[in-house]
Design an enzyme around this catalytic site. Structure first.
Site, PDB file in Angstrom:
ATOM      1  N   GLU A 303      -1.868  12.056   8.187  1.00  0.00           N
ATOM      2  CA  GLU A 303      -1.611  12.827   9.409  1.00  0.00           C
ATOM      3  C   GLU A 303      -2.544  14.040   9.507  1.00  0.00           C
ATOM      4  OE1 GLU A 303       2.959  12.258  10.767  1.00  0.00           O
ATOM      5  OE2 GLU A 303       2.402  14.328  10.466  1.00  0.00           O
ATOM      6  N   HIS A 332      -0.372  -5.968 -11.370  1.00  0.00           N
ATOM      7  CA  HIS A 332      -0.092  -7.399 -11.231  1.00  0.00           C
ATOM      8  C   HIS A 332      -0.038  -7.804  -9.767  1.00  0.00           C
ATOM      9  CE1 HIS A 332       0.781  -7.806 -15.567  1.00  0.00           C
ATOM     10  NE2 HIS A 332       1.074  -6.509 -15.426  1.00  0.00           N
ATOM     11  N   LYS A 446       5.882   8.604  20.456  1.00  0.00           N
ATOM     12  CA  LYS A 446       7.156   9.292  20.751  1.00  0.00           C
ATOM     13  C   LYS A 446       7.422   9.239  22.247  1.00  0.00           C
ATOM     14  CE  LYS A 446       7.612  12.786  17.073  1.00  0.00           C
ATOM     15  NZ  LYS A 446       7.755  14.189  16.751  1.00  0.00           N
TER      16      LYS A 446
END
Ligand code: PA5
Length: 477
Positions: A303, A332, A446
């Site tokens: 951000e 792994h 938003k």
């Protein structure tokens, strides 16, 4: 008053080992002395930018002063936490993004890994949950395990306008009302000093205990203010130790030279890595306790640095994609890619000098060499060997990596680590010449959510989404 002795503090100093980004170990794939030297002007600029602007609320750099300016707040938090620990069975944080990732990281780092499953007499404090999503199943299933009447809810939102957090607030406030509980008895707000809806709600309800998320502190830089300190104190974590660790790292990083300032050195390495096409930054802690530090860091890094304009208004599109991994687990899973895939990554290892436990490995299977050799060692030796082995394998394959070692995991070293990463981010943003502390890119999503849910004032956005942006069935199979 100084925190513990100087000798102890120095024994807990974080160490940055960047051998494996240099040409000494990576040949032509590494950075040369000259390349580091050529960064001097940029590093100087970044250092000066942070030095000159530290503490400035208008630039959202108030976080630099948090290790020093919270004496009274901490005393109040400790008193509240004592009360919460005595009174409640559960403590639930309602928040998202910068209002949640710090508390999650610190809970995982400094508490027992199965804290909630421990018997109350060992735990000593309430069970702990951070609800940082609006998955309806998660809300329902939280309520299967916590009784709201026996729970303290810490609503953390700077704006008080974040749909996710306020949705959770509405649901919980309604449940408390229905259970005949006075909301003020079971809620604590952490929010802006004066602005924002949580202040309005508090006034309407006759006053809710509230802590201030200071003006000059953005969400992702807020772990060392009441956002993180209250949950930590409720968990019995040494919050003064965290702040002392942050102050200790701040002092170390008061040096201008990259050879003495680990945050500036890490920023310089990351900047040079980005310039040379390393668009992916992997954070790989070798410790389950540090697992969610990666989530916190990912937000801080993404951000803060993912921006499309420089401070002088030029188009730029900069940033580096943070990848969260866990050693040894992801050896792994992802290390194959890191070792043989594209040269687009730089790996930061978080290593631990001494784990809280060593966990000896029992002898056995002596007639099976693949297994027998493990007996007599400890799990601490094994995880440290795997950490070194992965760094070696990456280096041998010409892949950039460096290591930050925490001598131990405790409140003081975690405070150092958070502050190191915050400074590193601020320095890197200054090198990139961007606004590190805003997040305009988060806003678009938003606003689209507001439009979809019919919030007044977002009608035009809804029209746009239903019109030109409506999905074409031709491309749906
Ligand atoms: O870093 C940020 O600014 C964001 O992640 C915010 O913390 C997040 O959007 C929550 O905002 P608020 O605290 O206003 O609810």
């Amino acid at each position: 008053m100084a925190y513990k002795t100087k000798e102890w503090r120095d024994s807990m100093r974080l160490v940055l080992d960047y051998n494996n980004v240099t040409d000494k170990f990576l040949g032509e794939k590494g950075f040369s002395k000259k390349q580091f030297k050529d960064m001097k002007a940029k590093a100087d600029h970044a250092f000066e930018f942070v030095k000159q602007n530290r503490g400035k609320d208008e630039l959202f750099m108030g976080w630099t002063e948090l290790p020093y300016n919270q004496k009274e707040i901490v005393a109040d938090i400790l008193a509240t936490a004592k009360n919460v620990r005595a009174k409640f069975e559960n403590f639930v944080v309602l928040g998202i993004g910068g209002s949640a990732l710090g508390p999650i990281a610190i809970f995982q780092a400094l508490c027992h890994l199965h804290y909630n499953e421990l018997p109350k007499k060992i735990r000593k404090g309430p069970k702990f949950y951070v609800e940082d999503n609006v998955d309806p199943v998660r809300m329902k299933e939280l309520l299967d395990v916590v009784d709201p009447a026996k729970t303290c809810f810490n609503v953390i939102s700077k704006s008080g306008a974040t749909s996710e957090t306020m949705t959770q607030y509405l649901i919980i406030a309604d449940l408390l009302k229905k259970a005949g509980v006075n909301i003020a008895d079971n809620m604590i707000f952490t929010t802006d000093a004066a602005r924002g809806n949580l202040n309005k709600i508090s006034a309407e309800l006759g006053g809710i205990k509230s802590y201030v998320l200071p003006d000059g502190v953005g969400g992702r830089f807020s772990e060392l203010c009441p956002v993180g300190l209250l949950p930590a104190a409720v968990l019995g974590i040494d919050v003064n130790g965290m702040l002392a660790g942050a102050a200790y790292m701040d002092k170390i990083c008061s040096k201008r030279s990259i050879d003495e300032n680990p945050a500036l050195m890490a920023a310089t390495i990351q900047y040079m890595a980005m310039e040379s096409g390393k668009n992916v930054g992997v954070l790989m802690p070798y410790s389950d306790n540090l697992k969610y530090i990666s989530d916190w860091y990912a937000q801080l890094w993404a951000e803060s640095l993912g921006k499309n304009k420089t401070l002088d208004g030029q188009d730029c599109n900069v940033g580096q994609t943070p990848v969260k991994t866990l050693g040894v687990t992801d050896q792994h899973s992802q290390v194959q890619l890191y070792t043989e895939g594209p040269f687009d990554k730089i790996v930061t290892f978080l290593s631990v000098g001494h784990y809280k436990e060593v966990s000896p490995i029992a002898h056995g299977c002596e007639n099976i060499p693949d297994v027998g050799f493990l007996g007599g060692h400890t799990m601490e030796e094994l995880i440290q060997a795997e950490n070194k082995a992965t760094a070696f394998a990456l280096t041998k394959a010409g892949r950039m990596n460096y290591t930050i070692t925490l001598p131990e995991i405790n409140a003081f070293t975690i405070g150092q680590l958070l502050f190191l990463f915050e400074l590193q981010t601020a320095y890197t943003g200054a090198m990139l010449n961007i606004d590190t502390f805003n997040q305009p890119g988060v806003e678009a999503g938003k606003k689209a959510t507001f439009a979809l849910l019919g919030k007044a004032g977002y009608e035009a956005q809804k029209e746009e989404m239903d019109g030109a942006y409506a999905p074409d069935p031709k491309f749906i199979i």
